[in-house]
Motif scaffolding. Sequence first.
Motif, mmCIF file in Angstrom:
data_model
loop_
_atom_site.group_PDB
_atom_site.id
_atom_site.type_symbol
_atom_site.label_atom_id
_atom_site.label_comp_id
_atom_site.label_asym_id
_atom_site.label_seq_id
_atom_site.Cartn_x
_atom_site.Cartn_y
_atom_site.Cartn_z
ATOM 1 N N LEU A 148 11.636 3.617 2.614
ATOM 2 C CA LEU A 148 10.625 3.405 1.580
ATOM 3 C C LEU A 148 9.481 2.468 1.987
ATOM 4 N N PRO A 149 9.731 1.320 2.632
ATOM 5 C CA PRO A 149 8.589 0.467 2.993
ATOM 6 C C PRO A 149 7.558 1.177 3.867
ATOM 7 N N GLY A 150 8.033 1.969 4.824
ATOM 8 C CA GLY A 150 7.108 2.710 5.677
ATOM 9 C C GLY A 150 6.343 3.775 4.914
ATOM 10 N N ILE A 151 6.990 4.402 3.945
ATOM 11 C CA ILE A 151 6.317 5.423 3.138
ATOM 12 C C ILE A 151 5.232 4.778 2.279
ATOM 13 N N VAL A 152 5.570 3.657 1.611
ATOM 14 C CA VAL A 152 4.589 2.961 0.778
ATOM 15 C C VAL A 152 3.461 2.396 1.638
ATOM 16 N N GLY A 153 3.825 1.793 2.776
ATOM 17 C CA GLY A 153 2.805 1.239 3.654
ATOM 18 C C GLY A 153 1.856 2.293 4.178
ATOM 19 N N ALA A 206 1.183 5.205 2.730
ATOM 20 C CA ALA A 206 0.410 5.789 1.632
ATOM 21 C C ALA A 206 -0.703 4.864 1.149
ATOM 22 N N LEU A 207 -0.433 3.577 1.090
ATOM 23 C CA LEU A 207 -1.384 2.653 0.470
ATOM 24 C C LEU A 207 -2.222 1.859 1.473
ATOM 25 N N ALA A 208 -1.753 1.769 2.735
ATOM 26 C CA ALA A 208 -2.490 0.947 3.698
ATOM 27 C C ALA A 208 -2.554 1.549 5.090
ATOM 28 N N GLY A 209 -2.024 2.780 5.256
ATOM 29 C CA GLY A 209 -2.046 3.400 6.576
ATOM 30 C C GLY A 209 -1.137 2.726 7.580
ATOM 31 N N ASN A 210 -0.121 2.014 7.116
ATOM 32 C CA ASN A 210 0.799 1.302 8.007
ATOM 33 C C ASN A 210 2.210 1.813 7.809
ATOM 34 N N ARG A 211 2.631 2.703 8.658
ATOM 35 C CA ARG A 211 3.969 3.272 8.547
ATOM 36 C C ARG A 211 5.051 2.305 8.999
ATOM 37 N N ASP A 212 4.671 1.161 9.577
ATOM 38 C CA ASP A 212 5.643 0.174 10.051
ATOM 39 C C ASP A 212 5.804 -0.989 9.071
ATOM 40 N N GLU A 241 8.468 -6.968 2.802
ATOM 41 C CA GLU A 241 7.491 -7.964 2.366
ATOM 42 C C GLU A 241 6.116 -7.335 2.163
ATOM 43 N N GLU A 242 5.702 -6.494 3.130
ATOM 44 C CA GLU A 242 4.393 -5.858 2.977
ATOM 45 C C GLU A 242 4.416 -4.838 1.838
ATOM 46 N N MET A 243 5.521 -4.108 1.695
ATOM 47 C CA MET A 243 5.615 -3.150 0.603
ATOM 48 C C MET A 243 5.440 -3.852 -0.742
ATOM 49 N N LEU A 244 6.119 -4.974 -0.929
ATOM 50 C CA LEU A 244 6.014 -5.697 -2.191
ATOM 51 C C LEU A 244 4.603 -6.233 -2.406
ATOM 52 N N ALA A 245 3.939 -6.644 -1.328
ATOM 53 C CA ALA A 245 2.557 -7.106 -1.461
ATOM 54 C C ALA A 245 1.645 -5.965 -1.887
ATOM 55 N N LEU A 246 1.855 -4.783 -1.313
ATOM 56 C CA LEU A 246 1.034 -3.630 -1.679
ATOM 57 C C LEU A 246 1.288 -3.193 -3.117
ATOM 58 N N LEU A 247 2.519 -3.380 -3.575
ATOM 59 C CA LEU A 247 2.875 -2.971 -4.933
ATOM 60 C C LEU A 247 2.590 -4.053 -5.969
ATOM 61 N N ALA A 248 2.166 -5.240 -5.532
ATOM 62 C CA ALA A 248 1.934 -6.348 -6.461
ATOM 63 C C ALA A 248 0.988 -5.990 -7.602
ATOM 64 N N SER A 272 3.666 12.435 -4.130
ATOM 65 C CA SER A 272 2.377 12.809 -3.529
ATOM 66 C C SER A 272 2.545 13.605 -2.252
ATOM 67 N N GLY A 273 3.713 13.463 -1.602
ATOM 68 C CA GLY A 273 3.924 14.133 -0.317
ATOM 69 C C GLY A 273 3.215 13.445 0.833
ATOM 70 N N HIS A 274 2.587 12.308 0.573
ATOM 71 C CA HIS A 274 1.826 11.598 1.609
ATOM 72 C C HIS A 274 2.773 10.674 2.363
ATOM 73 N N THR A 275 3.628 11.275 3.176
ATOM 74 C CA THR A 275 4.619 10.514 3.926
ATOM 75 C C THR A 275 4.345 10.636 5.420
ATOM 76 N N PRO A 276 4.700 9.614 6.198
ATOM 77 C CA PRO A 276 4.430 9.663 7.640
ATOM 78 C C PRO A 276 5.282 10.711 8.333
#
Length: 332
Positions: free
Chosen positions: A273-278, A280-286, A290-297, A313-317
């Motif tokens: 999940l963190p890589g998927i969220v990263g 989708a929202l920031a172009g960072n699959r790694d 911590e970064e996932m929670l920051a993006l979801l803040a 959305s299907g926007h997965t790496p």
Amino acid sequence: MAGRFAPPGAPRATVPRQVAAPAADALTREWTPPGPFDLRLVVGPLRRGPADPTYRMTGDGTVWRTSRTPAGPGTLRLAAGGGRIRATAWGPGAPWLLDRLPTLLGATDDPDAFRPRHRLLAVTRRDRPGLRLLRTGLVMESLIPSVLEQKVTTDEAYRAWRLLVRKHGTPAPGPTDSAAFTALGLHVIPDARTWSLIPSWEWHRAGVDTKRSGTILRAVRVARRMEEAAAMELPAAMARLQLIPGIGPWTAAETLQRSNGAPDAVTVGDFHLPGIVGHALAGNRDADDEEMLALLAPYEGQRHRATRLILLSGHTPARRAPRMTPGDIARL
């Protein structure tokens, strides 16, 4: 952690150890959703693989699912049409299931509370207007399969769930004179006492290691206290579940997303999940947790809904490595 994708087909069913009570006459209820409604999207999180013995969707979109309610086992059939949901239920738990039908299907959810801050989420929300967060009001039926999904592939977890429910659960109440119903092979999960009496070799045959089986056994011994979490606010419910050794934030969130319809129960500790969220929202699959929670803040209070929309959305790496080969401790 286990992901959210389907395993191969089921093996031949075993003969259940228990015998279900005779099915009562069917009860029915109709409910009109307050807005756009997609039955498959709403109840889909309850399915633990395509061969889940507690859940079936037929070719016409009808959903069948079983539950062990406080009133006893029940089977619920859901069909959408004409802007309404028609529900039919069987078994001692039928009145309980129908009384709570609107809540199950998201009547207490508030999709308008979500305010997209990213274009991807705005577009997905527009394209999937029928998404609502369900609420079963039942903790153990989601907690046990979530424990089985800890740190294994979905194939392994779904297989274990399938084998254990078929062998130690009860055949579902329903229209047993119908060949079509019988062919579904539906079962109701075991009660807490039956879970506690499953011998160690049966867990082993199902591919469940002692860490996961031990966690389930500790949970079912205090099943009543676990079920109380369904009526708690999210922080208290998370804390209640995590009193059990072996249940951490990942398992608690995965459970409460279903039992409590918790829109902010974000899943941390997930392998994917963190890589998927990263991505989708920031172009960072790694991205990590911590970064996932920051993006979801920006979506605090609605972070689970945000991740549902990202997954839809299907926007997965793209996959970078071969799929992990499942283990099979039953062969050891």
